[in-house]
Design an enzyme around this catalytic site. Sequence first.
Site, PDB file in Angstrom:
ATOM      1  N   CYS A  34       0.816  -1.221   0.000  1.00 52.45           N
ATOM      2  CA  CYS A  34       0.000   0.000   0.000  1.00 52.45           C
ATOM      3  C   CYS A  34       0.847   1.267   0.000  1.00 52.45           C
ATOM      4  CB  CYS A  34      -0.920   0.011   1.210  1.00 52.45           C
ATOM      5  SG  CYS A  34      -0.006  -0.062   2.759  1.00 52.45           S
ATOM      6  N   ASP A  36       2.354   2.594   2.537  1.00 54.16           N
ATOM      7  CA  ASP A  36       2.381   3.270   3.829  1.00 54.16           C
ATOM      8  C   ASP A  36       3.701   2.997   4.551  1.00 54.16           C
ATOM      9  OD1 ASP A  36      -0.114   4.359   3.572  1.00 54.16           O
ATOM     10  OD2 ASP A  36      -1.116   2.598   4.372  1.00 54.16           O
ATOM     11  N   CYS A  59      -2.809   2.569   7.988  1.00 55.44           N
ATOM     12  CA  CYS A  59      -4.246   2.611   8.277  1.00 55.44           C
ATOM     13  C   CYS A  59      -4.548   2.150   9.704  1.00 55.44           C
ATOM     14  CB  CYS A  59      -4.948   1.689   7.297  1.00 55.44           C
ATOM     15  SG  CYS A  59      -4.477  -0.020   7.591  1.00 55.44           S
ATOM     16  N   CYS A 103      -1.073  -5.153   6.486  1.00 59.33           N
ATOM     17  CA  CYS A 103      -0.845  -3.990   7.358  1.00 59.33           C
ATOM     18  C   CYS A 103      -0.083  -4.390   8.614  1.00 59.33           C
ATOM     19  CB  CYS A 103      -2.173  -3.355   7.748  1.00 59.33           C
ATOM     20  SG  CYS A 103      -3.261  -3.082   6.333  1.00 59.33           S
TER      21      CYS A 103
HETATM   22 FE1  FES Z   1      -1.352   0.471   4.359  1.00 56.00          FE
HETATM   23 FE2  FES Z   1      -2.945  -0.744   6.088  1.00 56.00          FE
HETATM   24  S1  FES Z   1      -3.426  -0.096   4.063  1.00 56.00           S
HETATM   25  S2  FES Z   1      -0.887  -0.175   6.344  1.00 56.00           S
END
Ligand code: FES
Length: 140
Positions: A34, A36, A59, A103
């Site tokens: 993702c 992140d 998230c 995640c």
């Molecule tokens: Fe990126 Fe959960 S969608 S850490």
Amino acid sequence: MLYSEKVMDHFANPRNVGEISDADGIGEVGNAKCGDIMKMYIKVENGIISDCKFKTFGCGAAIATSSAATDMIIGKTIDEALKLTNKKVVEALDGLPPQKLHCSVLAEQAMKSAIADYYKRQGVDPLPLVGEIGECAACH
Ligand code: FES
């Protein structure tokens, strides 16, 4: 209900969020799936992780699993902390939806990266101890 009560609790009241200004090890990893990122700080005293904090752009599932993971490694030895997998964290939280499993990998990898940084600062090659901080096996 998509998320367990424990996940909702850690998401709503995350433990150990923030930075440690005099950290002994800092890890930063990105989630290949993702994009992140997560930063984790550890304080080590006599081989024990005496404090651990995290910051993430991830998230809610990333926040909840990091909150639980940091709680689970504070007070543990480095070796014990290295045995904590994302699977164990997810189990301790009564599960995550399959599409959110990636995640939970952020916390495990950020912790390993922080421990690797700690070893590097001690002049020790972390690779034999921590291994490669690779990409998430669940996502690739
Ligand atoms: Fe990126 Fe959960 S969608 S850490």
